[in-house]
Design a protein around this motif. Structure first.
Motif: not given
Length: 194
Positions: A105-109, A113-121, A135-142
């Motif tokens: 499922i893809c959910l906002p994290v 003020s930052e929102v990253v869409e994350v695909d959770f298995v 890593r995908p969340w860390l990298h998307a957030l910088g």
């Protein structure tokens, strides 16, 4: 002459951007250890806003390539089978067993003020954690994480923000994992309505 001015203007703008970027160096120092129990080997466990809810017991695992959600979080968020999409690549569990999740499922994290869409298995196995961000969340957030300093730091709106880990929750999760007696668990969520 207008070409030279435009090049000079571009160079000045690039220099300004470089100065702003240089000011946002993300790093850790001994001061970042203040408020932590040292020495330690604790996991980095934080609270994140996932799907509009504050979720405790989220482990940050920079060694993992995918985000994981466990059944307690799935149920706690009130998700339904129609909210999920199929997923069928195998994963290795903490015990080294192969687990094949069936859904994601893809959910906002949200972090400030930052929102990253994350695909959770969605993995139907026991875990003391509600979720694992990787890593995908860390990298998307910088973002950059440090288990030693018990922090995640990330740039936002020209500043460096941080999320602090909670060592007491990390300790409780470790104790729960050690005390857990494995049962016949299924990697498929179909039997439990996942």
């Amino acid at each position: 002459m207008s070409v030279a001015r435009s090049s000079t203007t571009d160079a000045c703008q690039n220099l300004k951007r470089a100065k702003v970027a240089a000011q946002l160096v993300i790093g850790f120092s001994d001061e970042d250890k203040m408020g932590t129990i040292q020495p330690h080997d604790d996991a980095l466990v934080i609270t994140l806003r996932i799907g509009g809810y504050d979720v405790k017991r989220v482990m940050v695992d920079q060694g993992s390539a995918m985000e994981i959600m466990y059944p307690d979080l799935y149920k706690g968020l009130g998700l339904k089978p129609q909210d999920l999409t199929p997923y069928n690549s195998p994963l290795a569990s903490f015990e080294g067993k192969a687990v094949t999740p069936k859904v994601q499922i893809c959910l906002p994290v949200q972090t400030s003020s930052e929102v990253v869409e994350v695909d959770f298995v969605v993995v139907d196995v026991y875990s003391p954690y509600m979720a694992i961000v990787a890593r995908p969340w860390l990298h998307a957030l910088g973002a950059v994480s440090s288990t030693l300093h018990q922090k995640v730091k990330y740039p936002s709106e020209g500043q460096v923000y941080e999320i602090r880990g909670d060592q007491s929750i990390a300790h409780r999760c470790l104790v729960a994992a050690i005390q857990h007696e494995p049962k016949a668990e299924h990697s498929s969520g179909a039997e439990k309505g996942l």
